[in-house]
Design a protein around this motif. Structure first.
Motif, PDB file in Angstrom:
ATOM      1  N   LEU A  82      -0.816   7.835  49.384  1.00 15.08           N
ATOM      2  CA  LEU A  82      -1.635   8.753  48.583  1.00 15.08           C
ATOM      3  C   LEU A  82      -0.865   9.231  47.357  1.00 15.08           C
ATOM      4  CD1 LEU A  82      -3.928  10.890  48.075  1.00 15.08           C
ATOM      5  CD2 LEU A  82      -2.683  12.391  49.624  1.00 15.08           C
ATOM      6  N   PRO A  84      -1.647  12.094  44.917  1.00  9.45           N
ATOM      7  CA  PRO A  84      -2.625  13.138  44.633  1.00  9.45           C
ATOM      8  C   PRO A  84      -2.727  13.427  43.141  1.00  9.45           C
ATOM      9  CG  PRO A  84      -0.662  14.101  45.593  1.00  9.45           C
ATOM     10  CD  PRO A  84      -0.436  12.625  45.532  1.00  9.45           C
ATOM     11  N   ALA A  88       3.151  17.098  41.982  1.00  6.09           N
ATOM     12  CA  ALA A  88       3.937  17.944  42.893  1.00  6.09           C
ATOM     13  C   ALA A  88       5.156  17.144  43.313  1.00  6.09           C
ATOM     14  CB  ALA A  88       3.099  18.331  44.107  1.00  6.09           C
ATOM     15  N   THR A  89       6.318  17.558  42.841  1.00  3.36           N
ATOM     16  CA  THR A  89       7.536  16.816  43.153  1.00  3.36           C
ATOM     17  C   THR A  89       8.644  17.792  43.542  1.00  3.36           C
ATOM     18  OG1 THR A  89       8.048  16.887  40.806  1.00  3.36           O
ATOM     19  CG2 THR A  89       7.134  14.843  41.641  1.00  3.36           C
ATOM     20  N   ASP A  90       9.644  17.266  44.210  1.00  2.00           N
ATOM     21  CA  ASP A  90      10.796  18.085  44.572  1.00  2.00           C
ATOM     22  C   ASP A  90      11.771  18.069  43.406  1.00  2.00           C
ATOM     23  OD1 ASP A  90      10.187  18.855  47.300  1.00  2.00           O
ATOM     24  OD2 ASP A  90      10.184  16.701  47.654  1.00  2.00           O
ATOM     25  N   PHE A  92      14.519  19.299  42.520  1.00  2.27           N
ATOM     26  CA  PHE A  92      15.982  19.237  42.594  1.00  2.27           C
ATOM     27  C   PHE A  92      16.496  17.928  43.167  1.00  2.27           C
ATOM     28  CE2 PHE A  92      14.684  23.673  42.904  1.00  2.27           C
ATOM     29  CZ  PHE A  92      15.318  24.173  41.774  1.00  2.27           C
ATOM     30  N   GLU A  93      15.572  17.119  43.681  1.00  5.70           N
ATOM     31  CA  GLU A  93      15.981  15.854  44.286  1.00  5.70           C
ATOM     32  C   GLU A  93      16.141  14.776  43.225  1.00  5.70           C
ATOM     33  OE1 GLU A  93      16.275  14.513  47.552  1.00  5.70           O
ATOM     34  OE2 GLU A  93      16.504  16.587  48.189  1.00  5.70           O
ATOM     35  N   MET A 144       5.677   9.852  41.781  1.00  9.61           N
ATOM     36  CA  MET A 144       4.713  10.084  42.860  1.00  9.61           C
ATOM     37  C   MET A 144       4.109   8.769  43.350  1.00  9.61           C
ATOM     38  SD  MET A 144       2.958  13.647  41.750  1.00  9.61           S
ATOM     39  CE  MET A 144       1.992  13.756  43.239  1.00  9.61           C
ATOM     40  N   LYS A 147       6.698   7.084  45.484  1.00  8.46           N
ATOM     41  CA  LYS A 147       6.744   7.700  46.816  1.00  8.46           C
ATOM     42  C   LYS A 147       5.616   7.150  47.691  1.00  8.46           C
ATOM     43  CE  LYS A 147       7.507  12.282  47.058  1.00  8.46           C
ATOM     44  NZ  LYS A 147       8.750  12.508  47.837  1.00  8.46           N
TER      45      LYS A 147
ATOM     46  N   PHE B  17      16.506  15.915  54.427  1.00  5.39           N
ATOM     47  CA  PHE B  17      16.024  16.548  53.193  1.00  5.39           C
ATOM     48  C   PHE B  17      16.391  18.033  53.195  1.00  5.39           C
ATOM     49  CE2 PHE B  17      12.822  18.985  50.945  1.00  5.39           C
ATOM     50  CZ  PHE B  17      12.735  18.320  49.738  1.00  5.39           C
ATOM     51  N   ARG B  24      23.352  21.149  48.647  1.00  6.30           N
ATOM     52  CA  ARG B  24      23.367  21.306  47.189  1.00  6.30           C
ATOM     53  C   ARG B  24      23.937  22.658  46.794  1.00  6.30           C
ATOM     54  NH1 ARG B  24      18.413  18.486  46.795  1.00  6.30           N
ATOM     55  NH2 ARG B  24      17.287  20.403  47.220  1.00  6.30           N
ATOM     56  N   PHE B  87       8.278  26.591  50.714  1.00  3.37           N
ATOM     57  CA  PHE B  87       8.475  26.010  49.393  1.00  3.37           C
ATOM     58  C   PHE B  87       7.573  24.797  49.131  1.00  3.37           C
ATOM     59  CE2 PHE B  87      11.110  24.207  45.887  1.00  3.37           C
ATOM     60  CZ  PHE B  87      10.950  25.280  45.033  1.00  3.37           C
ATOM     61  N   THR B  91       5.015  24.477  46.030  1.00  5.11           N
ATOM     62  CA  THR B  91       5.058  23.459  44.980  1.00  5.11           C
ATOM     63  C   THR B  91       3.954  22.417  45.135  1.00  5.11           C
ATOM     64  OG1 THR B  91       6.554  22.093  46.277  1.00  5.11           O
ATOM     65  CG2 THR B  91       7.574  23.599  44.706  1.00  5.11           C
ATOM     66  N   GLY B  92       3.340  22.376  46.304  1.00  8.69           N
ATOM     67  CA  GLY B  92       2.274  21.398  46.519  1.00  8.69           C
ATOM     68  C   GLY B  92       2.750  20.117  47.178  1.00  8.69           C
ATOM     69  N   THR B  93       4.072  19.980  47.376  1.00  9.02           N
ATOM     70  CA  THR B  93       4.572  18.744  47.970  1.00  9.02           C
ATOM     71  C   THR B  93       4.244  18.639  49.457  1.00  9.02           C
ATOM     72  OG1 THR B  93       6.707  19.796  48.293  1.00  9.02           O
ATOM     73  CG2 THR B  93       6.483  18.428  46.346  1.00  9.02           C
ATOM     74  N   TYR B  95       1.575  18.106  50.677  1.00 10.09           N
ATOM     75  CA  TYR B  95       0.581  17.046  50.886  1.00 10.09           C
ATOM     76  C   TYR B  95       1.204  15.855  51.612  1.00 10.09           C
ATOM     77  CZ  TYR B  95       2.413  13.770  47.401  1.00 10.09           C
ATOM     78  OH  TYR B  95       3.211  12.878  46.731  1.00 10.09           O
ATOM     79  N   GLU B  96       2.463  15.600  51.260  1.00  9.24           N
ATOM     80  CA  GLU B  96       3.101  14.414  51.814  1.00  9.24           C
ATOM     81  C   GLU B  96       3.349  14.568  53.323  1.00  9.24           C
ATOM     82  OE1 GLU B  96       6.791  13.274  50.002  1.00  9.24           O
ATOM     83  OE2 GLU B  96       6.315  11.163  50.268  1.00  9.24           O
ATOM     84  N   SER B  99       0.084  14.282  55.197  1.00 11.57           N
ATOM     85  CA  SER B  99      -0.534  12.959  55.247  1.00 11.57           C
ATOM     86  C   SER B  99       0.378  11.937  55.932  1.00 11.57           C
ATOM     87  CB  SER B  99      -0.872  12.484  53.832  1.00 11.57           C
ATOM     88  OG  SER B  99       0.315  12.305  53.083  1.00 11.57           O
TER      89      SER B  99
END
Lengths: 312, 258
Positions: A82, A84, A88-90, A92-93, A144, A147, B17, B24, B87, B91-93, B95-96, B99
């Motif tokens: 998916l 979206p 929306a990402t991390d 700091f990664e 995204m 991913k 993760f 970090r 968090f 941030t919306g992450t 979703y992953e 799913s």
């Protein structure tokens, strides 16, 4: 062609009472590119979110490659990727870490060769060690997608993949989607750019107020609902359409220098030859003629608005 | 177990993760509690402690060590675990995760496991710091380690619930600041509840933290303010309640799914 995604009587009513989906039935074929079109709030994202497991359905069932998305969610979700709509990402990664994370999350054992392929395909390889926060919006969008592809899904959902991206990235994205199809991946995309669906899709579904109003081969849909338009460039501009031309639904455009005639391309009698004869008899001279098919966009707008009127 | 953990790669991915997030900022993460604990030792151990009489035969500076470790353990477990799940919601992450072919049990084990790991590491670092300032004696080292790990896991689980529940960063802070800090300070970090007047002592027994600190201090100095079995019962009970709430969260999709 076999069915890879089977949606049966799928419905969703949110706790607020909003009915986002009326019972929907849809079969997606293995290896096709399916475009889901519809105005904002029509239920496109809700539909995708249910299939991907983010939203709980109120009724109905979905089989992904034969696996029920609720009872057999692990097997079903491993097949699905998916992307979206919202970025929306991390932040700091690093790119590489986040794509590796996605692969693991979806239950796949590490495969650096595959990750490298995906990153190269998306022109992200050079940026693999960069933190995501340092990337541009378009690059984040690519991340995204990477991913979503990290676990080698058989079905890929792209929810508004090209909203707010530049032309170059959009072209890249289209090329990528075609490559994926060549690899046998089924792609389901929603888009606001009808041009995109016209360019890419094998089949088109139009969703409106939670109802799937049309599912059709794109070409068939365009033939069936498409109108053609004849534009006649006049030598001398007209101020009004002569009464003797009343038999044809004509319009004047470009300050009277163009006559526009819309006709049904499928009809036996398009009405063009007698129109041209009549112009000749009236002494109306023209320099150029061109015909043009209506775009998917025109069809989409007329579909959605016709239904609105019917509903009102 | 293999039937319960069908996606070990997923569990490991989340755990790594979360640990990467910790690593970090490892210096800030470790330095802050070490500095604040050192300050407690300087103030309570050296400045005030020298004027205090021994508590149950233990010098005052050493007496406060288990309580200080618990104080850090509570707050760090809570904030790490709550932040870890809040968090991605923010941030919306998320979703992953939603799913992914990851079961609720796998997700909780990974998030709570990572948060608890961090707290245990911090607890041990504080223990090491403390040993620089005061003579330490650990009567039941295995029990001490067991209590450290189980308390970290329990409060991480509690933190996970807070993180799912929280709708904003303010709410993330509410529970640690408004509930945990006062309960801990009044829970006998700096004193034995035996020192209190009978009325306050009875009142203190309503504070669950008293039981946790008492048990942990027992593992160091072989003396508990309250019955050890009751303490363990409290800890297990709190763990069970948190586990039940987490199960309910996933069953109903509360604040995670529509």
């Amino acid at each position: 062609m076999s069915t890879i995604l089977s949606i049966k009587n799928l419905s969703k009513t949110y706790a607020s009472g909003l009915t986002a989906l009326k019972p929907i039935n849809l079969d997606i074929r293995q290896g096709e590119i399916f475009a889901l079109l519809g105005p904002n709030g029509a239920g496109k994202t809700t539909l995708i979110s249910i299939v991907c497991g983010i939203v709980t359905p109120s009724g109905g069932s979905v089989l992904a490659d034969g696996h029920d998305i609720v009872r057999d969610y692990r097997a079903a979700r491993m097949k699905i990727g998916l992307v979206p709509q919202e970025l929306a990402t991390d932040s700091f990664e690093s790119v590489l870490a986040t794509v590796r994370f996605s692969r693991g999350l979806f239950g796949r054992k590490p495969d650096e060769a595959h990750i490298e392929r995906v990153l190269r395909d998306l022109s992200l390889w050079e940026k693999r060690n960069d933190r995501i926060m340092t990337l541009s919006g378009g690059m984040k969008r690519r991340v995204m997608i990477a991913k979503a592809l990290a676990h080698e899904p058989r079905i890929l959902f792209l929810d508004e993949p090209t909203a707010g991206v530049d032309v170059e990235l959009r072209r890249d994205m289209w090329a990528l989607v075609r490559r994926l199809r060549e690899q046998g991946v089924t792609v389901i995309l929603t888009t606001h750019y009808i041009e995109e669906a016209e360019e890419m899709a094998d089949r088109v579904g139009v969703i409106r107020k939670g109802e799937l109003i049309v599912v059709e081969e794109k070409d068939a849909l365009m033939r069936k609902l498409g109108k053609k338009q004849l534009t006649i460039q006049l030598k001398d501009a007209l101020t009004e359409i002569p009464a003797t031309l009343g038999a044809w639904p004509l319009e004047l455009a470009s300050a009277g220098s163009e006559l526009i005639y819309r006709f049904d391309a499928k009809a036996e009698d398009t009405g063009i030859p007698p129109l041209l004869r009549q112009l000749h008899e009236l002494g109306i001279a023209y320099k150029d003629l061109n015909t043009q098919e209506s775009s998917l966009e025109d069809i989409f707008v007329s579909l959605v608005s016709t239904r609105t009127e019917a509903a009102a | 177990m293999s039937a319960l953990i069908a996606n070990p790669y997923g569990l490991w991915a989340i755990y790594r993760f979360e640990m990467a997030r910790f690593l970090r900022t490892v210096w800030q993460s470790l330095l802050t509690p070490v500095i604040s604990t050192s300050l407690y030792f300087v103030v309570f151990g050296a400045a005030i402690g020298s004027r205090m009489s021994e508590m149950h035969g233990v010098p005052y500076g050493a007496f406060i060590v288990p309580g200080l470790i618990m104080l850090t353990l509570f707050t760090e477990s809570l904030s790490n675990a709550s932040f870890g799940i809040y968090f991605p919601k923010f941030t919306g992450t998320i979703y992953e995760l939603l799913s992914a072919p990851v079961s609720p049990l796998e997700a909780v084990l990974a998030y709570v496991g990572a948060a608890a790991t961090k707290s245990v590491v911090l607890g041990l670092v504080i223990l090491a710091t403390a040993s620089v300032f005061v003579p330490l004696h650990i009567a039941h080292p295995f029990a001490m380690l067991g209590l450290l790990i189980f308390t970290a896991a329990t409060f991480s689980l509690f933190g996970f619930i807070v993180g799912v529940w929280a709708k904003g960063f303010e709410q993330l802070q509410v529970i640690p600041m408004l509930i945990m800090t006062p309960l801990t300070f009044l829970g006998g970090v700096f004193y034995s509840i035996d020192m209190l007047s009978p009325a306050w002592r009875t009142f203190s027994l309503f504070n669950p933290v008293v039981y946790l600190i008492s048990a942990f201090r027992w593992s160091f100095y072989d003396h508990a303010d309250v019955n050890l079995a009751v303490s363990l019962g409290f800890l297990l009970g709190f763990f069970a309640v948190c586990a039940a709430v987490v199960t309910l969260i996933f069953r109903t999709g509360y604040r995670l799914k529509n």
